[in-house]
Design an enzyme around this catalytic site. Structure first.
Site, mmCIF file in Angstrom:
data_model
loop_
_atom_site.group_PDB
_atom_site.id
_atom_site.type_symbol
_atom_site.label_atom_id
_atom_site.label_comp_id
_atom_site.label_asym_id
_atom_site.label_seq_id
_atom_site.Cartn_x
_atom_site.Cartn_y
_atom_site.Cartn_z
ATOM 1 N N VAL A 8 29.151 -0.342 -75.389
ATOM 2 C CA VAL A 8 27.557 -0.717 -75.422
ATOM 3 C C VAL A 8 27.364 -1.294 -76.732
ATOM 4 C CG1 VAL A 8 27.090 1.160 -73.857
ATOM 5 C CG2 VAL A 8 27.365 1.821 -76.544
ATOM 6 N N SER A 9 26.342 -1.909 -76.910
ATOM 7 C CA SER A 9 25.868 -2.611 -77.802
ATOM 8 C C SER A 9 25.253 -1.985 -79.127
ATOM 9 C CB SER A 9 24.835 -3.899 -77.479
ATOM 10 O OG SER A 9 25.506 -4.816 -76.591
ATOM 11 N N THR A 10 24.484 -0.958 -78.886
ATOM 12 C CA THR A 10 23.833 -0.281 -80.000
ATOM 13 C C THR A 10 24.065 1.337 -79.994
ATOM 14 O OG1 THR A 10 21.897 0.128 -78.729
ATOM 15 C CG2 THR A 10 21.907 -1.825 -80.071
ATOM 16 N N GLN A 13 22.507 3.650 -77.128
ATOM 17 C CA GLN A 13 22.959 3.375 -75.875
ATOM 18 C C GLN A 13 23.972 4.494 -75.565
ATOM 19 O OE1 GLN A 13 23.639 -0.938 -76.158
ATOM 20 N NE2 GLN A 13 22.248 -1.147 -74.440
#
Length: 96
Positions: A8-10, A13
């Site tokens: 996931v990007s962050t 998340q």
């Protein structure tokens, strides 16, 4: 060995859905919370690509969890091919 890679990007998340989608299809799941825009800062992916061996398989849930551009995907596929590692996606129509 079949290795799963979930990203996931962050930090806020959740990886649960990806982990569950991979769990019954791999021997080991590696996770990362890092933007996919740069290959260089994705240390978990880089370590995974380095220690995987011929005959291993990298399993992802979707192609965008592995690469955010065609150029980046091509670079990863070249690494995998040079080491004799298969790439499989749980949802995209490539890799069997």
């Amino acid at each position: 060995m079949r290795y799963g890679y979930a990203r996931v990007s962050t930090e806020d998340q959740d990886l649960t859905i990806q982990i569950q989608a991979l769990a019954n299809h791999v021997d080991d799941v590696r996770t990362e919370k890092q933007s996919g825009t740069s290959h260089a800062n994705r240390s978990k992916l880089n370590i995974l690509l380095e220690f995987m061996r011929e005959g291993d398989t990298l399993v992802i849930t979707r192609i965008d969890r592995l690469a955010r551009s065609i150029a980046h995907l091509q670079k990863i596929v070249e690494i995998l091919n040079s080491k004799g590692i298969a790439l499989r996606s749980r949802t995209d129509h490539f890799g069997g």
